[in-house]
Scaffold this active site. Structure first.
Site, PDB file in Angstrom:
ATOM      1  N   GLY A  72     -11.600 -10.403 -11.002  1.00 46.84           N
ATOM      2  CA  GLY A  72     -10.637 -11.456 -11.324  1.00 46.84           C
ATOM      3  C   GLY A  72     -10.763 -12.633 -10.384  1.00 46.84           C
ATOM      4  N   CYS A 110       0.318  -7.965   1.275  1.00 45.10           N
ATOM      5  CA  CYS A 110      -0.267  -6.834   2.012  1.00 45.10           C
ATOM      6  C   CYS A 110      -1.760  -6.969   2.291  1.00 45.10           C
ATOM      7  CB  CYS A 110       0.015  -5.549   1.267  1.00 45.10           C
ATOM      8  SG  CYS A 110       1.775  -5.292   1.033  1.00 45.10           S
TER       9      CYS A 110
HETATM   10  C1  UGA Z   1      -0.853  -2.855  -2.032  1.00 43.13           C
HETATM   11  C2  UGA Z   1      -1.349  -1.396  -2.124  1.00 43.13           C
HETATM   12  O1  UGA Z   1      -1.921  -1.166  -3.412  1.00 43.13           O
HETATM   13  C3  UGA Z   1      -0.205  -0.417  -1.893  1.00 43.13           C
HETATM   14  O2  UGA Z   1      -0.688   0.918  -1.905  1.00 43.13           O
HETATM   15  C4  UGA Z   1       0.432  -0.724  -0.540  1.00 43.13           C
HETATM   16  O3  UGA Z   1       1.554   0.119  -0.289  1.00 43.13           O
HETATM   17  C5  UGA Z   1       0.893  -2.172  -0.510  1.00 43.13           C
HETATM   18  O4  UGA Z   1      -0.243  -3.041  -0.757  1.00 43.13           O
HETATM   19  C6  UGA Z   1       1.464  -2.446   0.862  1.00 43.13           C
HETATM   20  O5  UGA Z   1       0.730  -2.318   1.842  1.00 43.13           O
HETATM   21  O6  UGA Z   1       2.696  -2.635   0.980  1.00 43.13           O
HETATM   22  P1  UGA Z   1       0.475  -4.539  -3.675  1.00 43.13           P
HETATM   23  O7  UGA Z   1       0.000  -5.600  -2.737  1.00 43.13           O
HETATM   24  O8  UGA Z   1       1.917  -4.464  -4.013  1.00 43.13           O
HETATM   25  O9  UGA Z   1       0.095  -3.064  -3.079  1.00 43.13           O
HETATM   26  O10 UGA Z   1      -0.299  -4.668  -5.062  1.00 43.13           O
HETATM   27  P2  UGA Z   1      -1.700  -4.149  -5.664  1.00 43.13           P
HETATM   28  O11 UGA Z   1      -1.406  -3.559  -6.975  1.00 43.13           O
HETATM   29  O12 UGA Z   1      -2.430  -3.328  -4.697  1.00 43.13           O
HETATM   30  O13 UGA Z   1      -2.473  -5.538  -5.898  1.00 43.13           O
HETATM   31  C7  UGA Z   1      -2.899  -6.355  -4.816  1.00 43.13           C
HETATM   32  C8  UGA Z   1      -3.769  -7.481  -5.316  1.00 43.13           C
HETATM   33  O14 UGA Z   1      -5.030  -6.990  -5.775  1.00 43.13           O
HETATM   34  C9  UGA Z   1      -3.182  -8.263  -6.502  1.00 43.13           C
HETATM   35  O15 UGA Z   1      -3.382  -9.648  -6.284  1.00 43.13           O
HETATM   36  C10 UGA Z   1      -3.988  -7.786  -7.689  1.00 43.13           C
HETATM   37  O16 UGA Z   1      -4.094  -8.735  -8.706  1.00 43.13           O
HETATM   38  C11 UGA Z   1      -5.351  -7.534  -7.046  1.00 43.13           C
HETATM   39  N1  UGA Z   1      -6.173  -6.552  -7.783  1.00 43.13           N
HETATM   40  C12 UGA Z   1      -5.803  -5.251  -7.866  1.00 43.13           C
HETATM   41  C13 UGA Z   1      -7.380  -6.966  -8.355  1.00 43.13           C
HETATM   42  O17 UGA Z   1      -7.754  -8.169  -8.284  1.00 43.13           O
HETATM   43  N2  UGA Z   1      -8.155  -6.062  -9.009  1.00 43.13           N
HETATM   44  C14 UGA Z   1      -7.801  -4.757  -9.112  1.00 43.13           C
HETATM   45  O18 UGA Z   1      -8.577  -3.961  -9.717  1.00 43.13           O
HETATM   46  C15 UGA Z   1      -6.599  -4.341  -8.536  1.00 43.13           C
END
Ligand code: UGA
Length: 433
Positions: free
Chosen positions: A253, A260
């Site tokens: 993406g 985080c």
């Molecule tokens: C992340 C971790 O996934 C959690 O396990 C952790 O507890 C949290 O940080 C924290 O440390 O508090 P979060 O930041 O809420 O959670 O969201 P994610 O779902 O991990 O997404 C993070 C970013 O990665 C988003 O911008 C999302 O769009 C991006 N992403 C995620 C991608 O670009 N590709 C993916 O395949 C997955």
């Protein structure tokens, strides 16, 4: 159990509410009087699906209380979780002022044995510091334990993540601390990993750094796919079916954002540097992430040629769906760049517009996707909210000046878009002609 959570941010609020839902008596304490007053009425400072109902239900049942009084929290609890923020300093290190303050305050109040648990994401060795601080400031000699219990919930799916985690990690130094935390989490019926405090602290940073690196890896692969005409989704599927790799977090993406991953990567790089290790791998993952946003902007420039005075519609501003959080959201950098180039922007996000407006207001905020697409030379998909996947394309197309979509989240099938008469550009997937 009687529990208190100091810090009613994302992690504190969700954890406290879920502990109450599991039948514990919980006090959520925070020094922000305005926030606590709102929470007492059941009004939330954040948007998180399902949280408001859970808070209201537990307030009613008397299992959850909000307070600005840390003394009340410490006196009435067997276990005290520290869940205050650890924001980044300019040098990338985590600012631990909040943690130190809470540790000092707990020490001054400590009426007898308590288990003090760090839940905030903290650098390795913070547990030791917390222990030293309490020992230094404690008024009279009392026994206490310090433990680490990092939280792995994600925004947007926080309650489900808390209630059904893959694992619970607890770092402890005594049997008493271990037994208390194990019995607190017993109702979740999931694997519990018991380690020492330092390992538990490292598990959190290492997990976030690994997940961020996984995203950067697939984003780098998407660049090669773009060059050769391969499809990154097929590559991710083919890789992900290998159980050693797994399909999760392989969605290419516009790069990761949020409160985080960017902050934790910086902190982990700095922690490693401070102990004499140059964690080059993470520096590269970070650069790939920054580069991915520039790559997306280049796609917009290539498609529109001159940007000045063009109308661009934007769908999605939050850093991910199901949240109103815009901290380190890719949308911020993309919108800033487009505004500098003289683009006129209309944007729509189901939840994040108020918070975005506080940061950047030279945008026309719209009440739905179709309004955002009005007279657009191009429509950008920045966040993959479900409602964008269910859009009425005929209606959308009618609104637009040019039927051009540049999708930063790969939410539509290129062939379908082509049939519908759109010029459709996405990430690491061939556009159909
Ligand atoms: C992340 C971790 O996934 C959690 O396990 C952790 O507890 C949290 O940080 C924290 O440390 O508090 P979060 O930041 O809420 O959670 O969201 P994610 O779902 O991990 O997404 C993070 C970013 O990665 C988003 O911008 C999302 O769009 C991006 N992403 C995620 C991608 O670009 N590709 C993916 O395949 C997955």
């Amino acid at each position: 159990m009687n529990i208190s959570i100091i810090g009613s941010g994302y992690v504190g609020l969700v954890s406290g509410t879920c502990f109450a839902e599991l039948g514990n008596k919980v006090i959520c304490a925070d020094n922000d009087a305005k926030k606590i007053a709102q929470l007492k009425k059941g009004n939330l400072p954040i948007y998180e699906p399902g949280l408001e109902e859970l808070i209201k239900g537990n307030l009613k049942k008397g299992r959850l209380r909000f307070s600005t009084n840390i003394k009340e929290a410490v006196v009435n609890s067997e276990v005290i979780f520290i869940a205050v923020g650890t924001p980044p300093l300019d040098n990338g290190e985590a600012d631990l002022t909040g943690i130190e303050n809470v540790a000092r305050n707990i020490a001054k109040i400590l009426p007898g044995y308590r288990l003090i648990v760090e839940k905030s994401t903290v650098p390795v060795e913070t547990g030791e510091r917390v222990k030293d601080t309490i020992e230094t400031y404690v008024k009279r000699k009392v026994k206490f334990d310090v433990a680490s219990n990092p939280e792995f919930l994600r925004e947007g799916t926080a309650i489900n993540d808390f209630m059904h985690p893959d694992r619970i990690v607890i770092g402890v130094e005594s049997k008493k601390a271990r037994d208390t935390l194990v019995s607190l989490y017993q109702p979740l019926n999931v694997p519990i990993v018991v380690t020492n405090i330092k390992s538990a602290e490292l598990i959190k940073h290492a997990s976030n750094a690994f997940l961020a690196t996984k995203i950067s890896f697939i984003n780098a692969v998407s660049r090669v796919c773009d060059k050769v005409g391969a499809n990154v989704e097929e590559v991710a599927k083919g890789m992900g079916l290998d159980k050693r790799i797994g399909r999760a977090f392989l969605d290419a993406g516009i790069g990761y954002g949020g409160s985080c991953f960017p902050k934790d990567l910086d902190a982990f790089v700095t922690i490693s540097e401070n102990v004499g290790y140059d964690f080059e791998l993470l520096k590269v993952a970070r650069n790939v992430n920054e580069e991915q946003k520039r790559f997306y902007i280049k796609k917009i420039k290539d498609a529109l040629w001159v940007l000045k005075d063009k109308n661009i519609g934007i769908l999605g501003l939050s850093f991910k769906p199901n949240t109103d959080d815009i901290r380190s959201a890719p949308s911020l950098d993309i919108v800033k760049f487009l505004l500098q180039e003289g683009v006129k922007i209309r944007a729509y996000d189901p939840q994040a517009m108020p918070k975005f407006k506080n940061e950047i207001n030279q945008v026309t905020f719209c009440k739905n996707s179709y309004e955002a697409a009005k007279q657009a030379d191009c429509l950008l998909i920045i966040t993959e909210w479900n409602e964008f996947k269910e859009i009425d394309f005929k209606r959308l197309k009618k609104q637009m000046r040019c039927a051009l979509i540049i999708d930063g989240r790969n939410i539509y099938a290129p062939e379908v878009m082509c049939k519908l008469g759109f010029k459709y550009i996405s990430i690491g997937r061939p556009s159909c002609k």
